[in-house]
Design a protein around this motif. Structure first.
Motif, short mmCIF file in Angstrom:
data_model
loop_
_atom_site.label_atom_id
_atom_site.label_comp_id
_atom_site.label_asym_id
_atom_site.label_seq_id
_atom_site.Cartn_x
_atom_site.Cartn_y
_atom_site.Cartn_z
N ALA A 149 0.83 -1.20 0.00
CA ALA A 149 0.00 0.00 0.00
C ALA A 149 0.87 1.26 0.00
O ALA A 149 0.56 2.23 -0.70
N ALA A 150 1.96 1.24 0.77
CA ALA A 150 2.85 2.40 0.82
C ALA A 150 3.51 2.65 -0.54
O ALA A 150 3.59 3.80 -1.00
N VAL A 151 3.95 1.58 -1.19
CA VAL A 151 4.59 1.71 -2.49
C VAL A 151 3.60 2.23 -3.54
O VAL A 151 3.90 3.14 -4.31
N ILE A 152 2.40 1.64 -3.57
CA ILE A 152 1.39 2.05 -4.55
C ILE A 152 0.98 3.51 -4.31
O ILE A 152 0.83 4.29 -5.25
N LEU A 153 0.82 3.87 -3.04
CA LEU A 153 0.42 5.25 -2.72
C LEU A 153 1.50 6.24 -3.17
O LEU A 153 1.19 7.32 -3.69
N LEU A 154 2.76 5.85 -3.00
CA LEU A 154 3.86 6.72 -3.43
C LEU A 154 3.88 6.87 -4.95
O LEU A 154 4.00 7.98 -5.48
N LEU A 155 3.74 5.76 -5.65
CA LEU A 155 3.77 5.80 -7.11
C LEU A 155 2.56 6.53 -7.69
O LEU A 155 2.65 7.19 -8.73
N ALA A 156 1.41 6.37 -7.02
CA ALA A 156 0.17 6.97 -7.54
C ALA A 156 -0.10 8.36 -6.98
O ALA A 156 -1.17 8.92 -7.23
N SER A 157 0.85 8.92 -6.25
CA SER A 157 0.62 10.22 -5.61
C SER A 157 0.28 11.34 -6.61
O SER A 157 -0.60 12.17 -6.31
N PRO A 158 0.88 11.38 -7.81
CA PRO A 158 0.45 12.42 -8.76
C PRO A 158 -1.02 12.28 -9.17
O PRO A 158 -1.76 13.26 -9.24
N ILE A 178 -13.50 8.72 -12.87
CA ILE A 178 -12.66 8.05 -11.87
C ILE A 178 -13.23 6.68 -11.50
O ILE A 178 -12.47 5.77 -11.12
N ARG A 179 -14.55 6.49 -11.63
CA ARG A 179 -15.11 5.16 -11.40
C ARG A 179 -14.75 4.20 -12.52
O ARG A 179 -14.50 3.02 -12.29
N ARG A 180 -14.73 4.71 -13.75
CA ARG A 180 -14.43 3.86 -14.90
C ARG A 180 -13.07 3.20 -14.75
O ARG A 180 -12.87 2.05 -15.12
N TYR A 181 -12.12 3.92 -14.19
CA TYR A 181 -10.76 3.40 -14.03
C TYR A 181 -10.44 3.06 -12.57
O TYR A 181 -9.28 2.87 -12.22
N SER A 182 -11.48 3.00 -11.72
CA SER A 182 -11.33 2.64 -10.31
C SER A 182 -10.40 3.58 -9.54
O SER A 182 -9.84 3.19 -8.51
N ILE A 183 -10.22 4.80 -10.04
CA ILE A 183 -9.36 5.77 -9.34
C ILE A 183 -10.01 6.20 -8.03
O ILE A 183 -9.32 6.56 -7.07
#
Length: 502
Positions: free
Chosen positions: A316-325, A402-407
């Motif tokens: 979760a920490a890694v994904i959150l860091l990568l997806a932060s933008p 954002i729902r379409r791509y589960s963002i």
């Protein structure tokens, strides 16, 4: 349990002096399988040779063949020899056998053979003090392994497409009591990619009570007029017999059946009636000379232990860091396009029934929950589980994207870091949905709910309530860390395909 015949079915004796089925068809299916295995074997060898030659030039350069290890041959010749030994190891490891191809065990055997091959090579090089480049081997190992796994995956998809079109499938006669025979027949029919086409169901002894099975538009006949297996095989034109229950055959009858089918070149499979149990939990065990199917305990306890917790929080920490933008841009868009908070919090039921606030990006207009009951009543699903509104008018324009791509689900990573959710697990449900559980359904609350799970990669919102519960129960009972990794990979594919997104 499978019993394969080693004899040529075209020349095999028939059962009781009567031709039980069309021998030429068994030969055709067997020939198609042999061609499939030959193509896989050729592809394996080409991949391995390519991997070792590529690693040679990637690590050692164009002058690699002028470097001679202590055993007196160049790296090119050594690489071809390594590829052959590796390829032969795949043969010894039965990675191309009939009962392994297409199963999860296929990949495990490939990994095991590869690790063993390089392990033995490392030991030999150490004992004989051979001058082998470690970097060369370090490059060849992953190249060959990834190539093999990708190739086998591709061949599996090719085979499944053939089966789905009805090509080279085995015709199956299901033998057993009515309830279990119908269940097995229905399972094979719904999973056409397995290459088993049920052409009849038969109850030994000509007993009554077994009716035909209708699945969709297809009807599988019950062979009620056949007093013997030979007659049933004829009528079903079967290449394989699946015994769904052995009660009426008995031990001696089953042993005789094994010998009879071997003589006719017909495969035999015995079903332990464990449809919802993962293969990793099933093994054969012999007690006092008698074989038994040993089923390991459900794995829900392991799903709550520290390995999964560490995996969840680091992931979760890694994904959150990568997806932060993406996280920051989405938060800005939600704030600027509609009035209301950025995040939406809704109480969900977690592990052991404890409630927690699940966090999502707000994709609906403010105070949308107050309109839910009225919308559900309008579409006639107020008392149904899975509280979903068709063509929901409450969803904002940015919410649709954002729902379409589960963002919208990215903030649930915060729930994972807090230990309230897992990356993979059962679908987090509301209190009203939990109130509709049957007694056995409560077992899904033994583990933390997940951001994704089998329910998502198997159809997401297109699933019925019963199907979603069944998938969640299968996950809880058969959990493994490797299974979590596979679900995460399939989730990425499902999100990109926008399959069933809500």
């Amino acid at each position: 349990m499978t019993v394969d015949s080693g004899r040529d079915p075209s020349t095999a004796d028939d059962l009781g002096g009567t031709a039980p089925h069309r021998p030429h068809r068994v030969g055709a299916v067997g020939a198609a399988h042999r061609r499939h295995v030959q193509r896989i074997a050729i592809a394996d060898f080409v991949i391995l040779v390519t991997a070792v030659v590529a690693s040679e030039y990637l690590w050692l350069g164009t002058d690699a063949d002028t470097i001679e290890p202590q055993f007196g041959i160049g790296y090119t010749k050594f690489g071809v020899l390594l590829a052959f030994v590796w390829w032969f190891g795949l043969r010894l490891g039965a990675t191309r056998s009939r009962n392994v191809l297409g199963s999860s065990d296929e990949y495990q055997r490939i990994v095991r053979v590869t690790v063993t091959t390089f392990g033995v090579l490392a030991i030999i090089a150490l004992l004989l003090e051979l001058n082998l480049s470690r970097g060369y081997l370090a490059v060849a190992f992953p190249l060959g392994l990834v190539g093999l796994l990708f190739s086998r995956r591709t061949w599996r998809k090719v085979r499944e497409r053939q089966f789905s079109r009805g090509q080279n499938v085995k015709r199956v006669l299901v033998v057993g009591l009515p309830e279990s025979a119908n269940e097995i027949a229905g399972w094979f029919t719904r999973h056409a990619h397995a290459g088993l086409d049920v052409t009849g169901v038969w109850r030994p002894g000509g007993h009554a009570g077994l009716e035909g099975l209708r699945i969709g538009e297809r009807f599988i006949p019950a062979i009620s007029g056949a007093e013997s297996l030979q007659s049933a095989l004829k009528l079903a034109a079967a290449d394989m017999v699946v015994v769904s229950s052995t009660d009426e055959l008995g031990h001696h009858g089953l042993r005789d059946l094994t010998w009879d089918l071997e003589a006719a070149g017909i495969d035999l499979m015995l079903s332990p009636n464990l449809v919802a149990v993962a293969g990793s939990r099933i093994s054969m065990r012999t007690v006092a000379g008698m074989p038994f199917v040993h089923v390991k305990k459900p794995q829900y306890a392991e799903a709550g232990n520290w390995p999964k917790l560490v995996f969840d929080r680091i992931g979760a920490a890694v994904i959150l860091l990568l997806a932060s933008p993406v996280f920051l841009v989405t938060a800005l868009c939600v704030k600027l396009t509609s009035p209301g908070p950025i995040f939406y919090r809704q109480e969900r039921v977690g592990r052991n029934g404890d409630p927690f606030p699940m966090i999502k990006f707000r994709s609906m207009r403010e105070n949308a929950d107050a309109e839910l009951r009225e919308l559900l009543e309008a579409q006639g699903t107020a008392d149904a589980p899975l509280f979903k509104v068709e063509d929901d008018p409450r969803i904002t324009k940015i919410g649709q994207i954002i729902r379409r791509y589960s963002i919208d689900e990215l903030p649930q990573l915060i729930n994972v870091l807090r230990g309230e959710m897992s990356l993979v697990g059962p679908r987090p449900q509301r209190e009203g949905e939990v109130a509709l559980y049957r007694h056995s359904d409560w077992r899904r609350l033994r583990v933390r709910p997940g951001m994704t799970g089998l329910w998502q990669v198997s159809g997401r919102s297109n699933l019925t309530w019963e199907e979603a519960i069944q998938l969640d129960m299968h996950y809880v009972e058969n959990w493994s860390l490797m299974g979590d990794l596979q679900i995460l990979a399939r989730t990425l594919k499902a999100v990109l395909a926008k399959d069933g997104a809500v």
